[in-house]
Design a protein around this motif. Structure first.
Motif, PDB file in Angstrom:
ATOM      1  N   ALA A 282       1.191  16.599 -13.556  1.00  0.00           N
ATOM      2  CA  ALA A 282       1.115  18.047 -13.347  1.00  0.00           C
ATOM      3  C   ALA A 282       2.267  18.756 -14.057  1.00  0.00           C
ATOM      4  CB  ALA A 282       1.136  18.359 -11.857  1.00  0.00           C
ATOM      5  N   ALA A 283       3.461  18.173 -13.985  1.00  0.00           N
ATOM      6  CA  ALA A 283       4.609  18.762 -14.681  1.00  0.00           C
ATOM      7  C   ALA A 283       4.376  18.763 -16.189  1.00  0.00           C
ATOM      8  CB  ALA A 283       5.882  17.999 -14.342  1.00  0.00           C
ATOM      9  N   GLY A 284       3.767  17.706 -16.710  1.00  0.00           N
ATOM     10  CA  GLY A 284       3.468  17.646 -18.143  1.00  0.00           C
ATOM     11  C   GLY A 284       2.469  18.708 -18.559  1.00  0.00           C
TER      12      GLY A 284
ATOM     13  N   ASP B  31       0.827  -1.212   0.000  1.00  0.00           N
ATOM     14  CA  ASP B  31       0.000   0.000   0.000  1.00  0.00           C
ATOM     15  C   ASP B  31       0.862   1.262   0.000  1.00  0.00           C
ATOM     16  OD1 ASP B  31      -2.228  -1.591  -0.028  1.00  0.00           O
ATOM     17  OD2 ASP B  31      -2.626  -1.397   2.143  1.00  0.00           O
ATOM     18  N   ALA B  32       1.954   1.233   0.764  1.00  0.00           N
ATOM     19  CA  ALA B  32       2.864   2.386   0.788  1.00  0.00           C
ATOM     20  C   ALA B  32       3.513   2.578  -0.586  1.00  0.00           C
ATOM     21  CB  ALA B  32       3.930   2.202   1.865  1.00  0.00           C
ATOM     22  N   GLY B  33       3.890   1.486  -1.233  1.00  0.00           N
ATOM     23  CA  GLY B  33       4.486   1.582  -2.576  1.00  0.00           C
ATOM     24  C   GLY B  33       3.500   2.116  -3.594  1.00  0.00           C
ATOM     25  N   ILE B  34       2.259   1.651  -3.507  1.00  0.00           N
ATOM     26  CA  ILE B  34       1.230   2.142  -4.439  1.00  0.00           C
ATOM     27  C   ILE B  34       0.981   3.628  -4.218  1.00  0.00           C
ATOM     28  CG2 ILE B  34      -1.243   1.995  -4.975  1.00  0.00           C
ATOM     29  CD1 ILE B  34      -1.002  -1.049  -4.550  1.00  0.00           C
ATOM     30  N   ALA B  35       0.937   4.047  -2.962  1.00  0.00           N
ATOM     31  CA  ALA B  35       0.737   5.473  -2.661  1.00  0.00           C
ATOM     32  C   ALA B  35       1.901   6.300  -3.207  1.00  0.00           C
ATOM     33  CB  ALA B  35       0.585   5.679  -1.157  1.00  0.00           C
TER      34      ALA B  35
ATOM     35  N   ARG C  39       1.581   6.542  -6.918  1.00  0.00           N
ATOM     36  CA  ARG C  39       0.466   7.437  -7.231  1.00  0.00           C
ATOM     37  C   ARG C  39       0.905   8.907  -7.120  1.00  0.00           C
ATOM     38  NH1 ARG C  39      -3.796   5.663  -3.789  1.00  0.00           N
ATOM     39  NH2 ARG C  39      -4.110   4.048  -5.342  1.00  0.00           N
ATOM     40  N   ARG C  40       1.666   9.227  -6.063  1.00  0.00           N
ATOM     41  CA  ARG C  40       2.157  10.613  -5.899  1.00  0.00           C
ATOM     42  C   ARG C  40       3.088  10.994  -7.049  1.00  0.00           C
ATOM     43  NH1 ARG C  40       2.542   9.185  -0.433  1.00  0.00           N
ATOM     44  NH2 ARG C  40       4.742   8.677  -0.704  1.00  0.00           N
ATOM     45  N   ILE C  41       3.990  10.088  -7.408  1.00  0.00           N
ATOM     46  CA  ILE C  41       4.920  10.366  -8.513  1.00  0.00           C
ATOM     47  C   ILE C  41       4.145  10.560  -9.813  1.00  0.00           C
ATOM     48  CG2 ILE C  41       6.734   9.351  -9.942  1.00  0.00           C
ATOM     49  CD1 ILE C  41       7.817   8.034  -7.393  1.00  0.00           C
TER      50      ILE C  41
END
Length: 90
Positions: A30-32, A15-19, A22-24
């Motif tokens: 957003a950068a795109g 779950d921490a890896g998925i989160a 998801r943030r990345i």
């Protein structure tokens, strides 16, 4: 009991890896969007500045209004040569 703890720990790490992914992903998206907006603004500015204001010597074409397409009064002259060539044709 020990296996159950390992299962919960593995699920928490997943779950921490998925989160994290998801943030990345959201940050990259957003950068795109921001980069696309900057490019659109840059090209939009140059498109307005680069409209046809000057015509070639001897040309009868009128300068185009800003935001429109300049259409010449005559089609381009034909050039000498073979014309349309088929690749591999003889």
């Amino acid at each position: 009991m020990h296996d159950l703890h390992d299962l919960h720990a593995a699920a928490a790490r997943r779950d921490a890896g998925i989160a994290h992914v998801r943030r990345i992903t959201w940050r990259a998206g957003a950068a795109g969007v921001i980069c696309s907006a900057v490019i659109a603004i840059a090209f939009g500015h140059h498109a307005e500045a680069g409209t046809a204001r000057h015509s070639a010597p001897g040309s009868t074409a009128r300068p185009a209004a800003p935001g429109s397409i300049a259409v010449p009064s005559q089609p381009p002259a034909p050039v000498p040569g073979a014309g349309q060539v088929t690749s591999g044709g003889s």
